[in-house]
Write an enzyme that holds these catalytic residues in place. Structure first.
Site, PDB file in Angstrom:
ATOM      1  CG  ASP A 108     -10.474  64.704  40.121  1.00 57.04           C
ATOM      2  OD1 ASP A 108      -9.721  64.008  39.178  1.00 57.04           O
ATOM      3  OD2 ASP A 108     -10.014  64.106  41.240  1.00 57.04           O
ATOM      4  CG  HIS A 128      -2.793  64.757  35.314  1.00 60.75           C
ATOM      5  ND1 HIS A 128      -3.845  64.548  34.924  1.00 60.75           N
ATOM      6  CD2 HIS A 128      -3.374  65.181  36.907  1.00 60.75           C
ATOM      7  CE1 HIS A 128      -5.571  64.756  35.270  1.00 60.75           C
ATOM      8  NE2 HIS A 128      -4.887  64.211  36.738  1.00 60.75           N
ATOM      9  CG  ASP A 129      -4.099  60.809  36.875  1.00 60.39           C
ATOM     10  OD1 ASP A 129      -3.481  61.286  38.329  1.00 60.39           O
ATOM     11  OD2 ASP A 129      -5.360  60.933  36.698  1.00 60.39           O
ATOM     12  CD  GLU A 185     -10.194  60.749  36.895  1.00 59.71           C
ATOM     13  OE1 GLU A 185      -8.846  60.952  37.083  1.00 59.71           O
ATOM     14  OE2 GLU A 185     -10.946  62.426  38.006  1.00 59.71           O
ATOM     15  CG  ASP A 240      -8.439  69.122  37.020  1.00 53.95           C
ATOM     16  OD1 ASP A 240      -9.652  68.667  37.361  1.00 53.95           O
ATOM     17  OD2 ASP A 240      -7.742  69.426  36.238  1.00 53.95           O
TER      18      ASP A 240
END
Length: 553
Positions: free
Chosen positions: A200, A328-329, A254, A98
């Site tokens: 990200d 995870h979000d 993302e 990430d």
């Protein structure tokens, strides 16, 4: 269509803090992941995406990085990382890390230097605004209690920009020296053998440094504005030219703030920017317009769900897309899109995986979803650990908002629902750790765990393993064209996947009731290659949460 390893892969996302604790401190770590690589390999997945493992003070659970070239002490050492990468490659598993390119931690060396004085060489690594010029035009912060993305720093009498937490100052990509630092970081990890990066909030990296007022047309959708920086695609092309094109890697954006009409700017191979992007439009379905991530009491509209995913399939045609229903979000996939009550938990979980693994895109499976893990549904704010929940709760307290309404909604939509420890077995703490975990374990681990499902041929776990193998057996399920069928059906999502190698029809009943669907296909001679009920009926009728994959002759 040109075949590549990342188009044909199934990617398994691991939240390292919650996967497996090896040293008894209640926090998952790299050696814990190493100990479970055989489990991951048996799933049949091709790659693992790890949420950030770099040195961080953990204001936002690792998305505030203080050293991009070292490992967070909670997770282990660089030697542990090297061993993890080695063991993964032995098992033919690729590793995707990430990258957090929009912001660093305020404890990063760059920022510590940047705030010392206005003439410091690192000053322009961040966005500073002299206070004597007045406060800059408003920018909204996602995580700040006051929603203000400008933080005042007394030491140099200036404001710095942070789209997220105050401890996550935004990096200044308009500075070539900063961009070179990021590219050097990428090379560092690629030279170690890493196979790719998920990037990200990468659409936010470019800013108009005059910081004009946000146009009225964005009307609170500030992420849409943030994603339209003036030099965004110039920087992505530079990153590709300088680094990405030099390695056999995958780059995944993302895509927050990115609209279907803009997605090809990121992923069209002719533009030489990034490989894939994942969107957020699907994740906003079924929320009330006036609450904070508050689910509509009537549930979500399957018609809208079908429309959104069909629209994005078309948007991805000039490149390649991704498909996910949880990460995870997000809360747990099963609780958000299926039915986590005992009667339909297994059926609906299998149906959701059938959707993920038969769409034209690279599927992402979030750790634990292959077991049917569900929301923990905390009712006490003290049980939460996520900055998003905690700061919004504080904001509502300060502004006299409806805290009870917020807490009810968080039981369904809080990010911590998707971050609880992996449920390995029915021992204490679900076999995750011998110590109290950093976040509570869902009490349903006693019956929902990997050990319970391992040898059960009818388990969700083994259904997912079969689906992954089916996708690999029939390339049509990867590369075939997608056609939505019976679009006005409010209960059933049906679609065809076809190319010169064959044709499949997928029928999914997204409801607790019997349903039927309409197509011009004669199913009597079709072969059922996968289904979540025994003896599927070939008559266009489906039982509650029934999923069937037909191979057409």
């Amino acid at each position: 269509m040109k075949s590549t390893w990342w188009k044909e892969s199934v990617i398994y996302q691991i939240y390292p803090r919650s996967f497996k604790d090896s040293n008894g401190d209640g926090i998952g770590d790299l050696r814990g992941i190493i100990s479970k690589l055989d489990y991951v390999a048996r799933l049949g997945v091709d790659a693992i995406w790890l949420n950030p493992i770099f040195t961080s003070p953990n204001d936002d659970n690792g998305y505030d990085i203080s050293d991009y070239r070292d490992i967070m002490a909670d997770f282990g050492t660089m030697a542990d990382f090297d061993e993890l990468l080695h063991q993964m490659h032995l098992r033919k598993l690729k590793l995707i890390l990430d990258l957090v390119p929009n912001h660093s931690s305020d404890e990063h060396f760059w920022f510590q230097e940047s705030r010392k004085d206005r003439d410091n060489p690192y000053r322009d690594y961040y966005h500073w605004w002299p206070a004597e010029n007045g406060k800059p035009n408003h920018r909204e912060s996602y995580f700040d209690v006051n929603r203000d993305a400008w933080a005042y720093d007394q030491q140099t009498n200036a404001y710095y920009l942070h789209y997220f937490s105050k401890k996550q100052p935004d990096l200044n990509w308009e500075n070539p020296a900063l961009r070179k630092e990021i590219y050097d970081i990428l090379r560092f990890w690629f030279d170690k053998g890493v196979d790719g990066f998920r990037m990200d909030v990468v659409p936010f990296i470019s800013k108009d440094t005059s910081f004009p007022p946000i146009p009225d047309k964005y009307n609170g959708n500030f992420g849409d504005f943030y994603a339209k920086g003036p030099h965004l695609h110039q920087y992505l092309q530079e990153m590709n030219r300088e680094v990405l094109s030099q390695y056999n890697c995958v780059s995944i954006a993302e895509g927050v703030g990115v609209k279907p009409e803009d997605v090809e700017l990121f992923i069209d191979p002719q533009r030489q920017e990034l490989d894939m992007l994942y969107h957020f439009e699907g994740m906003s379905i079924g929320y009330t317009p006036d609450g904070f991530k508050e689910p509509d009491p009537a549930g979500y509209s399957l018609l809208q769900f079908k429309q959104v995913y069909s629209k994005w399939d078309k948007a991805f045609e000039k490149g390649w897309g991704t498909i996910y229903l949880g990460n995870h979000d997000q809360p747990r996939m099963l609780s958000r899109w299926g039915n986590d009550n005992d009667e339909f938990r297994e059926r609906s979980s299998k149906l959701l995986h059938t959707f993920l693994l038969t769409m034209r895109a690279t599927p992402f499976i979030y750790y634990g979803d292959e077991l049917g893990m569900s929301n923990i549904k905390f009712d006490d704010i003290n049980d939460y650990r996520d900055i998003e929940t905690l700061n919004m709760h504080q904001y509502l307290l300060q502004t006299g908002g409806d805290v009870e309404r917020f807490m009810r909604a968080q039981q369904q939509t809080a990010r911590d629902n998707g971050r609880t420890p992996f449920q390995w077995d029915n021992a204490a703490n679900a076999g995750f750790s011998q110590a109290d975990p950093w976040l509570k374990v869902n009490p349903n681990y006693v019956k929902i765990n990997a050990a319970e499902q391992e040898d059960d041929p009818n388990s969700i776990l083994n259904y997912v393993r079969q689906l992954i193998q089916l996708r690999k057996t029939y390339p049509t399920l990867i590369y075939g064209d997608y056609q939505l069928l019976d679009p006005a059906n409010p209960q059933v999502y049906s679609y065809a996947r076809s190319n010169e190698d064959g044709k499949f029809l997928i029928a999914l009943n997204f409801s607790d009731k019997d349903a039927s669907f309409n197509t011009n296909v004669d199913l009597a001679s079709a072969q059922v290659v996968q289904g979540n009920y025994p003896n599927p009926q070939k008559d266009h009728n489906l039982r509650p949460w029934e999923a069937v994959i037909y191979r057409l002759t």
